[in-house]
Design an enzyme around this catalytic site. Structure first.
Site, PDB file in Angstrom:
ATOM      1  N   THR B  38       0.828  -1.206   0.000  1.00 22.85           N
ATOM      2  CA  THR B  38       0.000   0.000   0.000  1.00 22.85           C
ATOM      3  C   THR B  38       0.866   1.261   0.000  1.00 22.85           C
ATOM      4  OG1 THR B  38      -0.179  -0.439   2.359  1.00 22.85           O
ATOM      5  CG2 THR B  38      -2.142  -0.825   1.041  1.00 22.85           C
ATOM      6  N   TYR B 152      -7.674 -12.382  13.194  1.00 24.08           N
ATOM      7  CA  TYR B 152      -6.404 -12.670  12.543  1.00 24.08           C
ATOM      8  C   TYR B 152      -6.139 -14.181  12.494  1.00 24.08           C
ATOM      9  CZ  TYR B 152      -1.366 -12.046  11.589  1.00 24.08           C
ATOM     10  OH  TYR B 152      -0.112 -12.081  11.038  1.00 24.08           O
ATOM     11  N   ALA B 153      -6.393 -14.846  13.627  1.00 27.11           N
ATOM     12  CA  ALA B 153      -6.169 -16.291  13.689  1.00 27.11           C
ATOM     13  C   ALA B 153      -7.096 -17.029  12.719  1.00 27.11           C
ATOM     14  CB  ALA B 153      -6.388 -16.794  15.118  1.00 27.11           C
ATOM     15  N   ALA B 154      -8.343 -16.554  12.616  1.00 28.32           N
ATOM     16  CA  ALA B 154      -9.291 -17.186  11.693  1.00 28.32           C
ATOM     17  C   ALA B 154      -8.806 -17.044  10.254  1.00 28.32           C
ATOM     18  CB  ALA B 154     -10.676 -16.555  11.845  1.00 28.32           C
ATOM     19  N   ALA B 155      -8.345 -15.847   9.910  1.00 28.13           N
ATOM     20  CA  ALA B 155      -7.869 -15.611   8.541  1.00 28.13           C
ATOM     21  C   ALA B 155      -6.635 -16.456   8.253  1.00 28.13           C
ATOM     22  CB  ALA B 155      -7.550 -14.126   8.346  1.00 28.13           C
ATOM     23  N   LYS B 156      -5.717 -16.514   9.220  1.00 26.04           N
ATOM     24  CA  LYS B 156      -4.455 -17.234   8.988  1.00 26.04           C
ATOM     25  C   LYS B 156      -4.678 -18.750   8.937  1.00 26.04           C
ATOM     26  CE  LYS B 156      -1.676 -13.760   8.561  1.00 26.04           C
ATOM     27  NZ  LYS B 156      -1.042 -13.523   7.240  1.00 26.04           N
TER      28      LYS B 156
END
Lengths: 76, 245
Positions: B38, B152-156
């Protein structure tokens, strides 16, 4: 046999490693010619390249047989 | 070994500590690299450091349109994308009971959905080339959880399941899909931790120190290399032993 049919058949034969005689009008890529679902995606990609056309995903799903492919490309 | 001469690699989050080092490692191995991120300034700085075989491809992964065009821009700039490293990630930490829908969604969008879309966007070229390497940067947190990081943990963790599914689909096409799961790594993010926080963290790490971005980059380079052709659907944990998975 038309030029389009010849060119489509050549792609199918090369990509799926099948005998030319097996590639008939009603031959299903998956049921008769041993393609898996990824092969059908690749066939569509190859048709797009060969004929310089865009085949959207929803149209691609309707192309199940050799005849379907020829018909779609002729109308494209 | 690990020669990437003639290959083109797209690295997201290349403006960050780990992403920048990944880009350096792939570039050192001979690859042409596309630096995405970005913030344009650090990308330009890295590009001038690396010299030739570098393209700056700024992209805000929270913008769905920008995500859709990034693979095309990368192909235009480099001719192909042979290696894709999904390294970009954001955090919006909060305890579960206070986490807003927006905090949840923005992390899922950037870390998981953008990764999915970029993978999908580069597959066509890789299928045709009968060669491709996708490396998704997960996290130890995706495997063991972390209070305050439910999103974050769910995404990772989601990246890992997604990588495995894709790995199944494209394995016959010479394309491998793997994940690298870093533990605590010395970056600008971990510099902000207090000494107390740091010693708490180090107590959980058998190696007794944090990892370096170079150590993550080395894992990515391996999985991107021709030598790793038979490694797919795996997660390489680089965490000093803090979770032995």
């Amino acid at each position: 046999m038309s030029d389009v049919e010849e060119r489509v058949k050549k792609i199918v034969v090369e990509h799926l490693s099948v005998d030319e005689e097996k590639v008939t009008e009603n031959a299903s890529f998956i049921d008769d010619l041993g393609a898996d679902s990824l092969d059908t995606v690749e066939l569509v990609m190859a048709f797009e390249e060969e004929f310089g056309i865009e085949i959207p995903d929803d149209a691609a799903e309707t192309i199940q047989t050799f005849g379907d492919a020829v018909k779609f490309i002729k109308n494209a | 070994m690990f020669d990437l001469t003639g290959k083109a690699a797209l690295v997201t989050g290349a403006s960050g500590g780990i992403g920048g080092q990944i880009a350096r490692a792939l570039h050192d191995a001979g690859a042409t690299v596309g630096l995405s991120g970005t913030r344009t300034e650090p990308l330009e700085a890295l590009a001038s450091e690396l010299g030739d075989r570098v393209h700056v491809l700024p992209c805000n992964l929270s913008d769905p349109t920008a995500v859709a065009v990034l693979p095309k821009q990368a192909v235009e700039a480099m001719g192909s994308v042979d290696v894709l490293v999904n390294n970009a990630g954001i955090t919006r930490d909060n305890i579960f009971m206070r986490m807003s829908d927006d905090e949840w969604q923005s992390v899922i969008d950037v870390n998981l959905t953008a990764t999915f879309k970029l993978c999908r966007g580069v597959l066509r070229g890789m299928m045709k080339a009968r060669w491709g390497r996708i490396v998704n940067i997960s996290s130890v947190v995706g495997a063991v959880g972390n209070p305050g990081q439910g999103n974050y943990a769910a995404a990772k963790a989601g990246m890992v399941g997604m990588s495995k599914s894709l790995a199944y689909e494209v394995a016959t096409r010479g394309i491998t899909v793997n994940a690298v799961a870093p533990g605590f790594i010395e970056t600008a993010m971990t510099d902000k931790l207090t000494d107390d926080q740091k010693s708490g963290i180090l107590g959980q790490i058998p190696a007794g120190r944090m990892g370096t971005p170079e150590e993550i980059a080395a894992a990515v380079l391996y999985l991107s290399s021709p030598e790793a052709a038979y490694v797919t659907g795996t997660t390489l944990h680089v965490n000093g032993g803090m979770a032995m998975l």
